[in-house]
Design a protein around this motif. Structure first.
Motif, PDB file in Angstrom:
ATOM      1  N   LYS A  18       0.827  -1.210   0.000  1.00  0.00           N
ATOM      2  CA  LYS A  18       0.000   0.000   0.000  1.00  0.00           C
ATOM      3  C   LYS A  18       0.859   1.257   0.000  1.00  0.00           C
ATOM      4  CE  LYS A  18      -3.805  -2.054   2.599  1.00  0.00           C
ATOM      5  NZ  LYS A  18      -4.455  -2.103   3.910  1.00  0.00           N
ATOM      6  N   ILE A  19       1.866   1.278   0.851  1.00  0.00           N
ATOM      7  CA  ILE A  19       2.743   2.449   0.941  1.00  0.00           C
ATOM      8  C   ILE A  19       3.494   2.644  -0.370  1.00  0.00           C
ATOM      9  CG2 ILE A  19       4.819   3.349   2.075  1.00  0.00           C
ATOM     10  CD1 ILE A  19       3.746   1.924   4.645  1.00  0.00           C
ATOM     11  N   HIS A  20       4.008   1.578  -0.912  1.00  0.00           N
ATOM     12  CA  HIS A  20       4.751   1.643  -2.169  1.00  0.00           C
ATOM     13  C   HIS A  20       3.868   2.203  -3.285  1.00  0.00           C
ATOM     14  CE1 HIS A  20       7.576  -0.715  -5.091  1.00  0.00           C
ATOM     15  NE2 HIS A  20       7.574   0.557  -5.327  1.00  0.00           N
ATOM     16  N   ILE A  21       2.676   1.691  -3.398  1.00  0.00           N
ATOM     17  CA  ILE A  21       1.741   2.144  -4.436  1.00  0.00           C
ATOM     18  C   ILE A  21       1.381   3.612  -4.229  1.00  0.00           C
ATOM     19  CG2 ILE A  21      -0.614   1.847  -5.323  1.00  0.00           C
ATOM     20  CD1 ILE A  21      -0.183  -1.206  -4.651  1.00  0.00           C
ATOM     21  N   GLU A  22       1.150   4.013  -2.992  1.00  0.00           N
ATOM     22  CA  GLU A  22       0.826   5.415  -2.699  1.00  0.00           C
ATOM     23  C   GLU A  22       1.966   6.349  -3.097  1.00  0.00           C
ATOM     24  OE1 GLU A  22      -2.019   6.895  -1.794  1.00  0.00           O
ATOM     25  OE2 GLU A  22      -2.922   4.919  -1.975  1.00  0.00           O
ATOM     26  N   PHE A  23       3.188   5.966  -2.788  1.00  0.00           N
ATOM     27  CA  PHE A  23       4.324   6.804  -3.160  1.00  0.00           C
ATOM     28  C   PHE A  23       4.490   6.894  -4.675  1.00  0.00           C
ATOM     29  CE2 PHE A  23       5.687   6.626   1.264  1.00  0.00           C
ATOM     30  CZ  PHE A  23       6.116   7.932   1.439  1.00  0.00           C
ATOM     31  N   ILE A  24       4.253   5.805  -5.365  1.00  0.00           N
ATOM     32  CA  ILE A  24       4.322   5.852  -6.826  1.00  0.00           C
ATOM     33  C   ILE A  24       3.262   6.814  -7.361  1.00  0.00           C
ATOM     34  CG2 ILE A  24       3.906   4.525  -8.936  1.00  0.00           C
ATOM     35  CD1 ILE A  24       5.260   2.143  -7.520  1.00  0.00           C
ATOM     36  N   ALA A  25       2.048   6.720  -6.836  1.00  0.00           N
ATOM     37  CA  ALA A  25       0.972   7.612  -7.275  1.00  0.00           C
ATOM     38  C   ALA A  25       1.277   9.068  -6.935  1.00  0.00           C
ATOM     39  CB  ALA A  25      -0.353   7.182  -6.650  1.00  0.00           C
ATOM     40  N   MET A  26       1.786   9.322  -5.741  1.00  0.00           N
ATOM     41  CA  MET A  26       2.091  10.692  -5.309  1.00  0.00           C
ATOM     42  C   MET A  26       3.214  11.307  -6.136  1.00  0.00           C
ATOM     43  SD  MET A  26       1.776  10.268  -1.131  1.00  0.00           S
ATOM     44  CE  MET A  26       3.343  10.996  -0.909  1.00  0.00           C
ATOM     45  N   SER A  27       4.113  10.478  -6.626  1.00  0.00           N
ATOM     46  CA  SER A  27       5.273  11.004  -7.342  1.00  0.00           C
ATOM     47  C   SER A  27       4.888  11.739  -8.621  1.00  0.00           C
ATOM     48  CB  SER A  27       6.267   9.892  -7.645  1.00  0.00           C
ATOM     49  OG  SER A  27       5.761   9.010  -8.614  1.00  0.00           O
ATOM     50  N   ALA A  28       3.713  11.447  -9.167  1.00  0.00           N
ATOM     51  CA  ALA A  28       3.274  12.120 -10.383  1.00  0.00           C
ATOM     52  C   ALA A  28       3.056  13.619 -10.161  1.00  0.00           C
ATOM     53  CB  ALA A  28       1.982  11.475 -10.908  1.00  0.00           C
ATOM     54  N   LYS A  36      12.863  11.347  -4.321  1.00  0.00           N
ATOM     55  CA  LYS A  36      13.209  10.393  -3.258  1.00  0.00           C
ATOM     56  C   LYS A  36      12.911   8.963  -3.708  1.00  0.00           C
ATOM     57  CE  LYS A  36      14.742   9.231   0.727  1.00  0.00           C
ATOM     58  NZ  LYS A  36      16.163   9.318   1.000  1.00  0.00           N
ATOM     59  N   LEU A  37      11.759   8.762  -4.331  1.00  0.00           N
ATOM     60  CA  LEU A  37      11.402   7.428  -4.815  1.00  0.00           C
ATOM     61  C   LEU A  37      12.396   6.962  -5.880  1.00  0.00           C
ATOM     62  CD1 LEU A  37       9.446   5.074  -4.649  1.00  0.00           C
ATOM     63  CD2 LEU A  37       7.988   6.254  -6.297  1.00  0.00           C
ATOM     64  N   LYS A  38      12.809   7.856  -6.747  1.00  0.00           N
ATOM     65  CA  LYS A  38      13.800   7.520  -7.770  1.00  0.00           C
ATOM     66  C   LYS A  38      15.092   7.039  -7.108  1.00  0.00           C
ATOM     67  CE  LYS A  38      14.261  10.746 -10.733  1.00  0.00           C
ATOM     68  NZ  LYS A  38      14.652  11.945 -11.481  1.00  0.00           N
ATOM     69  N   GLU A  39      15.512   7.741  -6.074  1.00  0.00           N
ATOM     70  CA  GLU A  39      16.730   7.367  -5.336  1.00  0.00           C
ATOM     71  C   GLU A  39      16.566   5.987  -4.691  1.00  0.00           C
ATOM     72  OE1 GLU A  39      18.746   8.824  -1.186  1.00  0.00           O
ATOM     73  OE2 GLU A  39      17.918  10.379  -2.492  1.00  0.00           O
ATOM     74  N   ILE A  40      15.425   5.753  -4.075  1.00  0.00           N
ATOM     75  CA  ILE A  40      15.158   4.470  -3.419  1.00  0.00           C
ATOM     76  C   ILE A  40      15.150   3.335  -4.441  1.00  0.00           C
ATOM     77  CG2 ILE A  40      13.361   3.124  -2.232  1.00  0.00           C
ATOM     78  CD1 ILE A  40      12.668   5.789  -0.752  1.00  0.00           C
ATOM     79  N   LEU A  41      14.475   3.552  -5.574  1.00  0.00           N
ATOM     80  CA  LEU A  41      14.405   2.506  -6.602  1.00  0.00           C
ATOM     81  C   LEU A  41      15.780   2.219  -7.197  1.00  0.00           C
ATOM     82  CD1 LEU A  41      11.051   3.469  -8.356  1.00  0.00           C
ATOM     83  CD2 LEU A  41      11.475   1.580  -6.769  1.00  0.00           C
ATOM     84  N   ARG A  42      16.594   3.258  -7.379  1.00  0.00           N
ATOM     85  CA  ARG A  42      17.964   3.046  -7.870  1.00  0.00           C
ATOM     86  C   ARG A  42      18.763   2.208  -6.878  1.00  0.00           C
ATOM     87  NH1 ARG A  42      19.239   9.058 -10.369  1.00  0.00           N
ATOM     88  NH2 ARG A  42      18.082   8.704 -12.311  1.00  0.00           N
ATOM     89  N   ASN A  43      18.603   2.501  -5.593  1.00  0.00           N
ATOM     90  CA  ASN A  43      19.298   1.716  -4.561  1.00  0.00           C
ATOM     91  C   ASN A  43      18.811   0.273  -4.548  1.00  0.00           C
ATOM     92  OD1 ASN A  43      20.941   3.809  -3.708  1.00  0.00           O
ATOM     93  ND2 ASN A  43      19.515   4.494  -2.147  1.00  0.00           N
ATOM     94  N   HIS A  44      17.518   0.084  -4.733  1.00  0.00           N
ATOM     95  CA  HIS A  44      16.971  -1.277  -4.766  1.00  0.00           C
ATOM     96  C   HIS A  44      17.525  -2.050  -5.962  1.00  0.00           C
ATOM     97  CE1 HIS A  44      13.192  -0.600  -2.053  1.00  0.00           C
ATOM     98  NE2 HIS A  44      14.334  -0.329  -1.444  1.00  0.00           N
TER      99      HIS A  44
END
Length: 99
Positions: A18-28, A36-44
């Motif tokens: 749920k949190i992951h999906i919300e952050f993806i939606a909010m990033s738009a 921040k999400l871009k940084e996290i996904l790059r680290n992942h």
């Protein structure tokens, strides 16, 4: 043996999804969240590359996108074949030769 119950693990997984999906939606609409999400996904992706000893950026992109897609589909329809998908993914990752 893990002392965390299956119910607790499912709840944690659902909360994370749920949190992951919300952050993806909010990033738009929120550039700070997107950055921040871009940084996290790059680290992942980097972490997945280390885990699988694979420096092909296409591999880590595909793997992370597949996991994210499974989360999204599961949130919409929890009756999808998630267990079968996990088995197939595990087989491809560990049984087949990765290039």
């Amino acid at each position: 043996m893990c002392s965390v119950s299956l119910e607790t693990r499912s709840s944690v997984y659902d909360d994370f999804a749920k949190i992951h999906i919300e952050f993806i939606a909010m990033s738009a609409d929120m550039p700070k969240v997107a950055n921040k999400l871009k940084e996290i996904l790059r680290n992942h992706r980097k972490f997945l590359g280390l885990i699988f000893n694979n420096d092909n950026p296409g591999f880590t992109t595909l793997l992370l996108a597949s996991l994210t897609g499974l989360q999204l589909h599961y949130r919409v329809d929890p009756k999808i074949a998630i267990k079968e998908a996990r088995v197939l993914l595990r087989q491809k990752l560990f049984d087949d030769q990765l290039e």
